[in-house]
Design a protein around this motif. Structure first.
Motif, short mmCIF file in Angstrom:
data_model
loop_
_atom_site.label_atom_id
_atom_site.label_comp_id
_atom_site.label_asym_id
_atom_site.label_seq_id
_atom_site.Cartn_x
_atom_site.Cartn_y
_atom_site.Cartn_z
N TYR A 101 0.84 -1.20 0.00
CA TYR A 101 0.00 0.00 0.00
C TYR A 101 0.87 1.25 0.00
CZ TYR A 101 -4.10 -2.78 1.38
OH TYR A 101 -5.12 -3.68 1.43
N ASP A 102 0.33 2.32 -0.54
CA ASP A 102 0.88 3.66 -0.38
C ASP A 102 -0.05 4.39 0.57
OD1 ASP A 102 2.98 3.24 -2.13
OD2 ASP A 102 1.97 4.15 -3.84
N TYR A 103 0.53 5.06 1.57
CA TYR A 103 -0.24 5.77 2.59
C TYR A 103 -0.08 7.27 2.42
CZ TYR A 103 -0.86 1.47 5.33
OH TYR A 103 -1.20 0.22 5.77
N ASN A 104 -1.15 7.99 2.69
CA ASN A 104 -1.13 9.44 2.82
C ASN A 104 -1.54 9.74 4.26
OD1 ASN A 104 -0.57 9.66 0.09
ND2 ASN A 104 -2.70 9.98 -0.47
N VAL A 105 -0.77 10.57 4.95
CA VAL A 105 -1.02 10.86 6.36
C VAL A 105 -1.06 12.37 6.57
CG1 VAL A 105 -0.12 10.61 8.71
CG2 VAL A 105 0.14 8.73 7.08
N THR A 106 -2.07 12.83 7.31
CA THR A 106 -2.20 14.24 7.68
C THR A 106 -2.04 14.35 9.19
OG1 THR A 106 -3.73 14.63 5.85
CG2 THR A 106 -3.67 16.29 7.60
N MET A 107 -1.15 15.24 9.62
CA MET A 107 -0.87 15.46 11.03
C MET A 107 -1.32 16.86 11.43
SD MET A 107 0.88 12.75 12.06
CE MET A 107 1.33 13.39 13.64
N LYS A 108 -1.71 17.00 12.69
CA LYS A 108 -2.01 18.32 13.24
C LYS A 108 -1.12 18.53 14.45
CE LYS A 108 -6.21 19.99 13.59
NZ LYS A 108 -7.59 20.23 14.06
N PHE A 109 -0.41 19.66 14.45
CA PHE A 109 0.41 20.08 15.58
C PHE A 109 -0.39 21.14 16.32
CE2 PHE A 109 3.25 18.59 12.31
CZ PHE A 109 4.22 17.88 12.99
N LYS A 110 -0.47 21.01 17.64
CA LYS A 110 -1.26 21.98 18.39
C LYS A 110 -0.67 22.19 19.77
CE LYS A 110 -4.64 18.45 19.66
NZ LYS A 110 -6.04 18.09 19.62
N GLY A 111 -1.17 23.23 20.43
CA GLY A 111 -0.72 23.57 21.77
C GLY A 111 -1.52 22.83 22.82
N ALA A 112 -1.18 23.10 24.06
CA ALA A 112 -1.89 22.49 25.18
C ALA A 112 -3.35 22.93 25.18
CB ALA A 112 -1.22 22.89 26.49
N ALA A 113 -4.20 22.16 25.83
CA ALA A 113 -5.62 22.49 25.91
C ALA A 113 -5.80 23.89 26.50
CB ALA A 113 -6.35 21.46 26.77
N GLY A 114 -6.62 24.68 25.85
CA GLY A 114 -6.89 26.03 26.31
C GLY A 114 -5.90 27.08 25.83
N SER A 115 -4.86 26.66 25.13
CA SER A 115 -3.88 27.64 24.64
C SER A 115 -4.42 28.32 23.37
CB SER A 115 -2.53 26.98 24.36
OG SER A 115 -2.60 26.20 23.20
N SER A 116 -3.81 29.44 23.03
CA SER A 116 -4.26 30.19 21.85
C SER A 116 -3.41 29.89 20.62
CB SER A 116 -4.23 31.68 22.16
OG SER A 116 -2.91 32.09 22.46
N VAL A 117 -2.66 28.81 20.64
CA VAL A 117 -1.79 28.44 19.52
C VAL A 117 -2.64 28.05 18.31
CG1 VAL A 117 -0.07 26.78 18.74
CG2 VAL A 117 0.04 27.67 21.04
N THR A 118 -2.30 28.61 17.17
CA THR A 118 -2.98 28.23 15.93
C THR A 118 -2.44 26.88 15.48
OG1 THR A 118 -3.17 30.55 15.28
CG2 THR A 118 -3.42 28.89 13.54
N PRO A 119 -3.32 25.88 15.34
CA PRO A 119 -2.84 24.56 14.91
C PRO A 119 -2.15 24.62 13.54
CG PRO A 119 -5.09 24.43 15.73
CD PRO A 119 -4.75 25.88 15.60
N ALA A 120 -1.15 23.80 13.38
CA ALA A 120 -0.42 23.69 12.11
C ALA A 120 -0.68 22.30 11.54
CB ALA A 120 1.07 23.90 12.33
N THR A 121 -0.84 22.22 10.23
CA THR A 121 -1.13 20.95 9.56
C THR A 121 0.01 20.57 8.62
OG1 THR A 121 -3.50 21.42 9.65
CG2 THR A 121 -2.80 19.76 8.07
N ALA A 122 0.31 19.28 8.58
CA ALA A 122 1.33 18.75 7.69
C ALA A 122 0.79 17.51 7.00
CB ALA A 122 2.59 18.41 8.46
N ILE A 123 1.17 17.32 5.74
CA ILE A 123 0.71 16.17 4.96
C ILE A 123 1.93 15.47 4.36
CG2 ILE A 123 -0.62 15.40 2.95
CD1 ILE A 123 -2.38 17.91 3.38
N LYS A 124 1.93 14.16 4.48
CA LYS A 124 2.96 13.33 3.83
C LYS A 124 2.23 12.35 2.94
CE LYS A 124 7.16 11.50 3.46
NZ LYS A 124 8.36 12.20 3.08
N ALA A 125 2.51 12.41 1.66
CA ALA A 125 1.84 11.54 0.69
C ALA A 125 2.82 10.50 0.14
CB ALA A 125 1.28 12.38 -0.46
#
Length: 163
Positions: A101-125
């Motif tokens: 199989y070939d996999y495509n994966v999307t990750m989300k990087f985020k801060g601690a609960a309640g933080s104001s950090v804007t989540p960042a997204t990364a994709i590996k295809a």
């Protein structure tokens, strides 16, 4: 009971087990650069799947094809790489299936609960994983902050597909 009835019941039981699967769910996440998570697997061709799970927790159970590709992914490490100025997730994709199989994966990087950090997204295809094998990969996204990246404390797999 006649032999044909016994055979029909046995075939129906095998079909139910085959359709519902006998595996549990697993998922992964990491928190503060530590390793955690688990993985599951399957032998079916899957399309997209999404997760509502949180970092360090497990993914919702079930045997639908939407859950299977995401269970093949384990997060080994999440960190900020100061040399490349990128958020990095190191993952392992395990394919217990009988087909490549070939996999495509999307990750989300985020801060601690309640933080104001804007989540960042990364994709590996196109992570190629042979039948019965595992493959390591890095999923990265640029860091646009001005600090040291420490505000990103969690990462999670939000989507995975295999084809």
């Amino acid at each position: 009971m006649k032999m044909r009835h016994v055979r029909a019941i046995a075939i129906a039981a095998v079909a139910v087990v085959a359709l519902t699967g006998a595996r549990g769910s697993g998922g992964g996440g990491c928190d503060n650069n530590s390793s955690s998570g688990s993985s599951g697997s399957s032998n079916h061709n899957d399309s997209d799947s999404t997760s509502g799970g949180t970092s360090g927790g497990s993914l919702p159970g079930g045997s639908s094809s939407a859950d299977k590709a995401i269970r093949d992914v384990t997060i080994d490490e999440c960190k900020y790489d100061q040399a490349t100025k990128k958020l990095v997730a190191r993952i392992t994709v395990k394919n217990d299936g009988s087909m490549d199989y070939d996999y495509n994966v999307t990750m989300k990087f985020k801060g601690a609960a309640g933080s104001s950090v804007t989540p960042a997204t990364a994709i590996k295809a196109g992570i190629a994983v042979a039948a019965g094998a595992s493959q390591s990969a890095e999923v990265t996204t640029p860091y646009f902050g001005t600090g040291d990246g420490s505000e990103y404390t969690q990462c999670e797999v939000t989507r995975a597909s295999r084809f």
